[in-house]
Design a protein around this motif. Sequence first.
Motif, PDB file in Angstrom:
ATOM      1  N   PRO A  12      -2.432  -0.834  -3.447  1.00 16.52           N
ATOM      2  CA  PRO A  12      -2.603  -0.532  -2.017  1.00 16.52           C
ATOM      3  C   PRO A  12      -1.850  -1.499  -1.123  1.00 16.52           C
ATOM      4  CG  PRO A  12      -4.694  -0.326  -3.160  1.00 16.52           C
ATOM      5  CD  PRO A  12      -3.723  -0.911  -4.155  1.00 16.52           C
ATOM      6  N   GLN A  13      -1.773  -2.771  -1.514  1.00 14.61           N
ATOM      7  CA  GLN A  13      -1.067  -3.769  -0.707  1.00 14.61           C
ATOM      8  C   GLN A  13       0.427  -3.488  -0.648  1.00 14.61           C
ATOM      9  OE1 GLN A  13      -3.237  -4.500  -3.196  1.00 14.61           O
ATOM     10  NE2 GLN A  13      -4.970  -5.023  -1.860  1.00 14.61           N
ATOM     11  N   GLU A  14       1.005  -3.089  -1.790  1.00 15.96           N
ATOM     12  CA  GLU A  14       2.434  -2.761  -1.826  1.00 15.96           C
ATOM     13  C   GLU A  14       2.726  -1.509  -1.012  1.00 15.96           C
ATOM     14  OE1 GLU A  14       3.608  -4.507  -6.260  1.00 15.96           O
ATOM     15  OE2 GLU A  14       2.712  -2.513  -6.050  1.00 15.96           O
ATOM     16  N   THR A  15       1.840  -0.523  -1.116  1.00 15.15           N
ATOM     17  CA  THR A  15       1.998   0.696  -0.331  1.00 15.15           C
ATOM     18  C   THR A  15       1.927   0.397   1.162  1.00 15.15           C
ATOM     19  OG1 THR A  15       1.064   2.085  -2.069  1.00 15.15           O
ATOM     20  CG2 THR A  15       1.011   2.965   0.169  1.00 15.15           C
ATOM     21  N   PHE A  16       0.970  -0.442   1.544  1.00 15.70           N
ATOM     22  CA  PHE A  16       0.804  -0.781   2.960  1.00 15.70           C
ATOM     23  C   PHE A  16       2.028  -1.490   3.509  1.00 15.70           C
ATOM     24  CE2 PHE A  16      -0.930  -4.011   6.064  1.00 15.70           C
ATOM     25  CZ  PHE A  16      -0.959  -3.133   7.128  1.00 15.70           C
ATOM     26  N   ALA A  17       2.612  -2.404   2.727  1.00 12.98           N
ATOM     27  CA  ALA A  17       3.797  -3.123   3.191  1.00 12.98           C
ATOM     28  C   ALA A  17       4.945  -2.160   3.487  1.00 12.98           C
ATOM     29  CB  ALA A  17       4.217  -4.159   2.146  1.00 12.98           C
ATOM     30  N   LEU A  18       5.129  -1.151   2.618  1.00 12.46           N
ATOM     31  CA  LEU A  18       6.202  -0.178   2.820  1.00 12.46           C
ATOM     32  C   LEU A  18       5.933   0.718   4.026  1.00 12.46           C
ATOM     33  CD1 LEU A  18       6.847   0.900  -0.881  1.00 12.46           C
ATOM     34  CD2 LEU A  18       8.421  -0.380   0.575  1.00 12.46           C
ATOM     35  N   THR A  19       4.720   1.263   4.104  1.00  7.97           N
ATOM     36  CA  THR A  19       4.411   2.188   5.199  1.00  7.97           C
ATOM     37  C   THR A  19       4.369   1.481   6.547  1.00  7.97           C
ATOM     38  OG1 THR A  19       2.037   1.916   4.768  1.00  7.97           O
ATOM     39  CG2 THR A  19       3.151   3.771   3.716  1.00  7.97           C
ATOM     40  N   ARG A  20       3.958   0.223   6.566  1.00  7.55           N
ATOM     41  CA  ARG A  20       3.914  -0.531   7.827  1.00  7.55           C
ATOM     42  C   ARG A  20       5.317  -0.671   8.412  1.00  7.55           C
ATOM     43  NH1 ARG A  20       1.605  -6.443   7.284  1.00  7.55           N
ATOM     44  NH2 ARG A  20       3.436  -6.504   5.908  1.00  7.55           N
ATOM     45  N   ARG A  21       6.284  -1.009   7.562  1.00 11.32           N
ATOM     46  CA  ARG A  21       7.656  -1.190   8.050  1.00 11.32           C
ATOM     47  C   ARG A  21       8.260   0.116   8.544  1.00 11.32           C
ATOM     48  NH1 ARG A  21       8.119  -4.758   3.570  1.00 11.32           N
ATOM     49  NH2 ARG A  21       9.096  -3.125   2.304  1.00 11.32           N
ATOM     50  N   VAL A  22       8.084   1.191   7.753  1.00 12.25           N
ATOM     51  CA  VAL A  22       8.746   2.446   8.125  1.00 12.25           C
ATOM     52  C   VAL A  22       8.093   3.077   9.350  1.00 12.25           C
ATOM     53  CG1 VAL A  22       7.432   4.127   6.739  1.00 12.25           C
ATOM     54  CG2 VAL A  22       9.878   4.440   7.077  1.00 12.25           C
ATOM     55  N   THR A  23       6.784   2.895   9.551  1.00 10.92           N
ATOM     56  CA  THR A  23       6.151   3.444  10.758  1.00 10.92           C
ATOM     57  C   THR A  23       6.563   2.662  12.002  1.00 10.92           C
ATOM     58  OG1 THR A  23       4.141   2.139  10.299  1.00 10.92           O
ATOM     59  CG2 THR A  23       4.169   4.438   9.568  1.00 10.92           C
ATOM     60  N   LEU A  24       6.808   1.369  11.855  1.00 15.29           N
ATOM     61  CA  LEU A  24       7.307   0.579  12.982  1.00 15.29           C
ATOM     62  C   LEU A  24       8.705   1.046  13.382  1.00 15.29           C
ATOM     63  CD1 LEU A  24       6.944  -1.796  14.933  1.00 15.29           C
ATOM     64  CD2 LEU A  24       7.885  -3.301  13.166  1.00 15.29           C
ATOM     65  N   TYR A  25       9.535   1.325  12.387  1.00 17.94           N
ATOM     66  CA  TYR A  25      10.873   1.837  12.672  1.00 17.94           C
ATOM     67  C   TYR A  25      10.802   3.211  13.320  1.00 17.94           C
ATOM     68  CZ  TYR A  25      15.663   3.408  11.920  1.00 17.94           C
ATOM     69  OH  TYR A  25      16.927   3.894  12.111  1.00 17.94           O
ATOM     70  N   SER A  26       9.829   4.014  12.900  1.00 15.82           N
ATOM     71  CA  SER A  26       9.642   5.342  13.483  1.00 15.82           C
ATOM     72  C   SER A  26       9.321   5.250  14.971  1.00 15.82           C
ATOM     73  CB  SER A  26       8.527   6.085  12.741  1.00 15.82           C
ATOM     74  OG  SER A  26       8.274   7.338  13.324  1.00 15.82           O
ATOM     75  N   GLN A  39      12.365   6.966   5.485  1.00 14.56           N
ATOM     76  CA  GLN A  39      11.060   7.542   5.106  1.00 14.56           C
ATOM     77  C   GLN A  39      11.107   8.127   3.700  1.00 14.56           C
ATOM     78  OE1 GLN A  39      10.786  10.185   8.466  1.00 14.56           O
ATOM     79  NE2 GLN A  39       9.253   8.915   9.479  1.00 14.56           N
ATOM     80  N   SER A  40      12.214   8.759   3.348  1.00 13.35           N
ATOM     81  CA  SER A  40      12.351   9.348   2.012  1.00 13.35           C
ATOM     82  C   SER A  40      12.320   8.271   0.938  1.00 13.35           C
ATOM     83  CB  SER A  40      13.657  10.149   1.912  1.00 13.35           C
ATOM     84  OG  SER A  40      13.652  11.228   2.827  1.00 13.35           O
ATOM     85  N   GLN A  41      12.959   7.126   1.202  1.00 15.73           N
ATOM     86  CA  GLN A  41      12.938   6.022   0.250  1.00 15.73           C
ATOM     87  C   GLN A  41      11.525   5.491   0.052  1.00 15.73           C
ATOM     88  OE1 GLN A  41      15.419   4.765  -1.752  1.00 15.73           O
ATOM     89  NE2 GLN A  41      16.504   6.590  -1.028  1.00 15.73           N
ATOM     90  N   VAL A  42      10.765   5.394   1.142  1.00 17.64           N
ATOM     91  CA  VAL A  42       9.380   4.924   1.041  1.00 17.64           C
ATOM     92  C   VAL A  42       8.545   5.899   0.223  1.00 17.64           C
ATOM     93  CG1 VAL A  42       7.250   4.547   2.360  1.00 17.64           C
ATOM     94  CG2 VAL A  42       9.394   3.532   3.132  1.00 17.64           C
ATOM     95  N   LEU A  43       8.711   7.200   0.460  1.00 15.88           N
ATOM     96  CA  LEU A  43       7.906   8.206  -0.227  1.00 15.88           C
ATOM     97  C   LEU A  43       8.260   8.335  -1.706  1.00 15.88           C
ATOM     98  CD1 LEU A  43       7.712  10.931   2.545  1.00 15.88           C
ATOM     99  CD2 LEU A  43       5.869   9.445   1.748  1.00 15.88           C
ATOM    100  N   LYS A  44       9.435   7.850  -2.111  1.00 17.16           N
ATOM    101  CA  LYS A  44       9.763   7.816  -3.529  1.00 17.16           C
ATOM    102  C   LYS A  44       8.947   6.741  -4.250  1.00 17.16           C
ATOM    103  CE  LYS A  44      14.560   9.477  -3.267  1.00 17.16           C
ATOM    104  NZ  LYS A  44      15.989   9.112  -3.443  1.00 17.16           N
ATOM    105  N   LYS A  45       8.502   5.747  -3.484  1.00 15.04           N
ATOM    106  CA  LYS A  45       7.777   4.619  -4.077  1.00 15.04           C
ATOM    107  C   LYS A  45       6.280   4.655  -3.801  1.00 15.04           C
ATOM    108  CE  LYS A  45      11.835   1.664  -3.312  1.00 15.04           C
ATOM    109  NZ  LYS A  45      12.343   0.453  -2.599  1.00 15.04           N
ATOM    110  N   ALA A  46       5.876   5.225  -2.662  1.00 14.77           N
ATOM    111  CA  ALA A  46       4.475   5.170  -2.241  1.00 14.77           C
ATOM    112  C   ALA A  46       4.004   6.532  -1.752  1.00 14.77           C
ATOM    113  CB  ALA A  46       4.298   4.125  -1.137  1.00 14.77           C
ATOM    114  N   ALA A  47       2.754   6.862  -2.040  1.00 12.55           N
ATOM    115  CA  ALA A  47       2.153   8.109  -1.568  1.00 12.55           C
ATOM    116  C   ALA A  47       1.499   7.879  -0.222  1.00 12.55           C
ATOM    117  CB  ALA A  47       1.120   8.615  -2.573  1.00 12.55           C
ATOM    118  N   SER A  48       1.940   8.602   0.793  1.00  9.78           N
ATOM    119  CA  SER A  48       1.354   8.489   2.128  1.00  9.78           C
ATOM    120  C   SER A  48       1.499   9.825   2.825  1.00  9.78           C
ATOM    121  CB  SER A  48       2.036   7.380   2.944  1.00  9.78           C
ATOM    122  OG  SER A  48       1.594   7.410   4.294  1.00  9.78           O
ATOM    123  N   VAL A  49       0.369  10.521   3.016  1.00  7.09           N
ATOM    124  CA  VAL A  49       0.428  11.819   3.679  1.00  7.09           C
ATOM    125  C   VAL A  49       0.836  11.662   5.139  1.00  7.09           C
ATOM    126  CG1 VAL A  49      -2.010  11.862   4.345  1.00  7.09           C
ATOM    127  CG2 VAL A  49      -0.794  14.011   3.964  1.00  7.09           C
TER     128      VAL A  49
END
Length: 311
Positions: free
Chosen positions: A9-23, A142-152
């Motif tokens: 969960p920590q690794e997933t959060f790190a990825l999604t946090r960055r990409v949502t900030l960029y969004s 976002q596509s790169q993040v979703l290849k590594k982490a599941a986030s609906v």
Amino acid sequence: MTEPHGLTPQETFALTRRVTLYSVATAGVLVTIKIAAWLASGSVALLASTADSGLDLLASLTTFFAVRYAAAPPDAEHRYGHGKAEGFASLVQAGLVFASAALIGQQAIEDLIHPRPIADGAWALAVMGVSVVLTGVLIAAQSQVLKKAASVAVSGDRAHYAADFASNLVALAGIGLAAFLGLNSLDAVAALAIAALLLWGAVGVFREASGQLMDHELPDEVRAQIVALMTKDPQVTDVHQLRTRAAGPYVHIQMHVDMDPKLTLEAAHKAIVAAEKRVLDAFPAADIIIHADPRGRAEPHGGAFAETHAA
């Protein structure tokens, strides 16, 4: 249905946090430049794209906060965690996209009835070109993040921006034809096409979000993998009553397993813990509950979702 990935969960959060900030940053820039270009050109296609980007900003902010809330650990009031916040964020996104499509369609129909010439078409085209580039870069991230982490939530955001990317291309073509060929009605036709693309994207976001909120089972291949990992030890001879669901970055798994009734409680416990570790190695974000049954002697279990003799 978004498949789980082998990240904590920590690794997933790190990825999604960055990409949502960029969004959020991307949406903010696009809203600013599109407002300026629309005021200069008066393009209805550009107005449609500006309205869409404004809702993109709101949707991105919703996703930005949702992934952070979903990553919060379980507490006394939410013992299964807060992962479904991502599903709710995706539903908000779908609603905003539907609203955007309705407003754009209404404006486009009015402009078809009363077409207006495009002023400063070159400026409008430049802004739409920048929009295409920025949106394309965001979708790639976002596509790169979703290849590594599941986030609906991120998946919904990407679907939203993918429709945006297509709508920007359509708007670019409509503005160009209207500005340089004098075909003003094509600007409104482009806006109608944008509305249709947004509706299509919204349906996909809604389906994925509702699947998670309604506790849709994980894909069959994932369930088969869980069974294979559990029965790798010959002491675990069968898996039944397997139930799975996803909630944001987390996966919840519960099952019954058949074991030799002659095993001591300590030996059975040791085998179950080892099996649980095998599943956790593949799904680090899983919450697992395993119930052991004595093989050949277990009675069907009761409760709201009772198993039957046939099952």
